[in-house]
Scaffold this active site. Structure first.
Site, PDB file in Angstrom:
ATOM      1  N   ASP A 231       6.539  -2.649   6.098  1.00 25.02           N
ATOM      2  CA  ASP A 231       6.346  -2.006   7.403  1.00 25.02           C
ATOM      3  C   ASP A 231       5.298  -0.902   7.285  1.00 25.02           C
ATOM      4  O   ASP A 231       4.928  -0.273   8.281  1.00 25.02           O
ATOM      5  CB  ASP A 231       7.666  -1.513   8.003  1.00 25.02           C
ATOM      6  CG  ASP A 231       8.364  -0.481   7.139  1.00 25.02           C
ATOM      7  OD1 ASP A 231       7.886  -0.213   6.012  1.00 25.02           O
ATOM      8  OD2 ASP A 231       9.399   0.057   7.576  1.00 25.02           O
ATOM      9  N   SER A 232       4.764  -0.708   6.073  1.00 26.01           N
ATOM     10  CA  SER A 232       3.588   0.161   5.898  1.00 26.01           C
ATOM     11  C   SER A 232       2.439  -0.342   6.763  1.00 26.01           C
ATOM     12  O   SER A 232       1.476   0.376   7.004  1.00 26.01           O
ATOM     13  CB  SER A 232       3.164   0.207   4.427  1.00 26.01           C
ATOM     14  OG  SER A 232       3.058  -1.097   3.888  1.00 26.01           O
TER      15      SER A 232
ATOM     16  N   ASP B 139       9.728  -6.804   5.320  1.00 27.39           N
ATOM     17  CA  ASP B 139      10.503  -5.586   5.595  1.00 27.39           C
ATOM     18  C   ASP B 139      11.250  -5.713   6.916  1.00 27.39           C
ATOM     19  O   ASP B 139      10.671  -6.133   7.933  1.00 27.39           O
ATOM     20  CB  ASP B 139       9.555  -4.388   5.715  1.00 27.39           C
ATOM     21  CG  ASP B 139       9.602  -3.492   4.494  1.00 27.39           C
ATOM     22  OD1 ASP B 139      10.573  -3.578   3.718  1.00 27.39           O
ATOM     23  OD2 ASP B 139       8.656  -2.703   4.319  1.00 27.39           O
TER      24      ASP B 139
ATOM     25  N   GLU C  46      15.917  -0.428   3.681  1.00 28.29           N
ATOM     26  CA  GLU C  46      15.989   0.877   3.025  1.00 28.29           C
ATOM     27  C   GLU C  46      17.403   1.445   3.053  1.00 28.29           C
ATOM     28  O   GLU C  46      18.108   1.265   4.053  1.00 28.29           O
ATOM     29  CB  GLU C  46      15.031   1.858   3.721  1.00 28.29           C
ATOM     30  CG  GLU C  46      13.579   1.409   3.667  1.00 28.29           C
ATOM     31  CD  GLU C  46      12.625   2.385   4.364  1.00 28.29           C
ATOM     32  OE1 GLU C  46      13.084   3.470   4.809  1.00 28.29           O
ATOM     33  OE2 GLU C  46      11.438   2.059   4.455  1.00 28.29           O
TER      34      GLU C  46
ATOM     35  N   GLU D 118      11.030   4.158  -4.900  1.00 26.55           N
ATOM     36  CA  GLU D 118       9.784   4.819  -4.490  1.00 26.55           C
ATOM     37  C   GLU D 118       9.832   6.323  -4.740  1.00 26.55           C
ATOM     38  O   GLU D 118      10.795   6.997  -4.336  1.00 26.55           O
ATOM     39  CB  GLU D 118       9.527   4.540  -2.993  1.00 26.55           C
ATOM     40  CG  GLU D 118       8.257   5.206  -2.491  1.00 26.55           C
ATOM     41  CD  GLU D 118       7.768   4.680  -1.148  1.00 26.55           C
ATOM     42  OE1 GLU D 118       8.357   3.710  -0.612  1.00 26.55           O
ATOM     43  OE2 GLU D 118       6.775   5.241  -0.640  1.00 26.55           O
TER      44      GLU D 118
HETATM   45  O1  KIV Z   1       6.315  -0.849   3.493  1.00 20.80           O
HETATM   46  C1  KIV Z   1       5.908  -0.931   2.326  1.00 20.80           C
HETATM   47  O2  KIV Z   1       4.757  -1.257   2.045  1.00 20.80           O
HETATM   48  C2  KIV Z   1       6.855  -0.628   1.267  1.00 20.80           C
HETATM   49  C3  KIV Z   1       6.293  -0.396  -0.089  1.00 20.80           C
HETATM   50  C4  KIV Z   1       5.741   0.967  -0.137  1.00 20.80           C
HETATM   51  C5  KIV Z   1       7.273  -0.642  -1.146  1.00 20.80           C
HETATM   52  O3  KIV Z   1       8.016  -0.509   1.507  1.00 20.80           O
END
Ligand code: KIV
Length: 304
Positions: free
Chosen positions: A54-55, A93, A125, A192
């Site tokens: 979700d980044s 995610d 998460e 993380e």
């Molecule tokens: O959303 C993402 O890219 C992540 C990574 C930072 C592990 O959760």
């Protein structure tokens, strides 16, 4: 001695492949992707796992953090990535509020991401507070990757992008959470922004792979946000990132060159254009003579 076979060098990477890599001490490689070309390049490069993180909310959609990302966003990008992957293990995610409200919503959204997004597994998460949801998702046959330490969806609760589990108490809670995630059925955990020593303890204690990001080199594998590694994100680069390219500058330079070329008449050149058969052109000119065309000697046609 493990009874698991060595990690296969070709073929689809599965959760069993990842576990086998941990058992044999072979580092596991993960990177993020949000689109088809990146997925193709990662898959061809031989990456073990691709995370549609979700980044994407920050590095692709330009939000300040990951909180605005929706299930629709995730499905859209997972589908694009899926089309480019043939070998790598694909994780998607679960976005903010898609799994926190109730176990049944967590289960339903995991199923949707797998069915519509085409992912092999989902990531969410949190620690002990997610135990019930994780159990339900795993019981439905959907592999779950956990995510502990700096959990970006809780950035406001954590007070910013800070290294987690620095005190004895916080590190103990983190280790307990990691053990709970393993116990309730996660097949892997992302850690993380935690101290390298804590990450090492967790990697040693867990029998499932621990994938680190900003957690040092003692984890079973590593993940980075691809846009950070490629230097494609303009806002900031976390200190734990190694930048392997500066694609943002390369992209800006290419765009500037294009603009200059167009302005100065260097693009398109003859090789970038298609010409008409000369006889067809003469016929055309005759037929539309009322437009009073001016045929240049080099066959460029200008109408005025
Ligand atoms: O959303 C993402 O890219 C992540 C990574 C930072 C592990 O959760």
């Amino acid at each position: 001695m493990s009874t698991l076979p060595s990690a296969p060098s070709g073929g689809k990477v599965t959760i069993q492949t990842l576990l086998s890599k941990k058992v044999h001490g072979e580092p596991i490689t993960f990177l993020t992707a949000y689109d088809y070309p990146t997925a193709v390049a990662l898959d061809r490069a031989g990456i073990d796992g691709i995370l549609v993180g979700d980044s994407l909310g920050m590095v692709v959609l330009g939000y300040e953090n990951t909180i605005p990302v929706t299930m629709q966003d995730m499905i859209h990008h997972c589908r694009a990535v899926k089309r480019g992957v043939s070998r790598a293990h694909l994780v998607g995610d679960l976005p903010f509020m898609s799994y926190q409200i109730s176990t049944s919503e967590a289960l339903r959204n995991s199923g949707i991401l797998m069915q519509k997004g085409g992912v092999d597994a989902v990531k969410l998460e949190g620690g002990r507070e997610r135990a019930r949801a994780i159990r339900a998702i795993v019981a439905a046959g959907i592999p779950v990757m956990g995510h502990l330490g700096l959990t970006p969806q809780s950035v406001h609760q954590l007070g910013g992008w800070k290294v987690q589990a620095k005190s004895t108490e916080a590190a103990k809670t983190l280790i307990e959470d990691a053990l709970i995630l393993e116990d309730v059925g996660c097949y892997a955990v992302v850690l993380e922004a935690v101290p390298v020593e804590v990450a090492k303890l967790i990697s040693q204690r867990l029998s499932i792979p621990v994938i680190g990001i900003g957690a040092g080199n003692a984890c079973d594998g590593q993940v980075l946000v691809t846009h950070d590694l490629l230097g494609l994100f303009d806002r900031f680069t976390p200190s734990f990132v190694k930048k392997y390219a500066d694609l943002f500058s390369a992209m800006e330079r290419a765009f500037q060159e294009y603009i200059t070329d167009v302005k100065e008449g260097r693009f398109p050149a003859a090789e970038h254009a298609n010409s008409m058969d000369p006889q067809a052109l003469r016929d055309l000119v005759r037929e539309i003579s009322f437009l009073e065309p001016d045929i240049e000697p080099d066959d460029k046609v200008r109408y005025h």
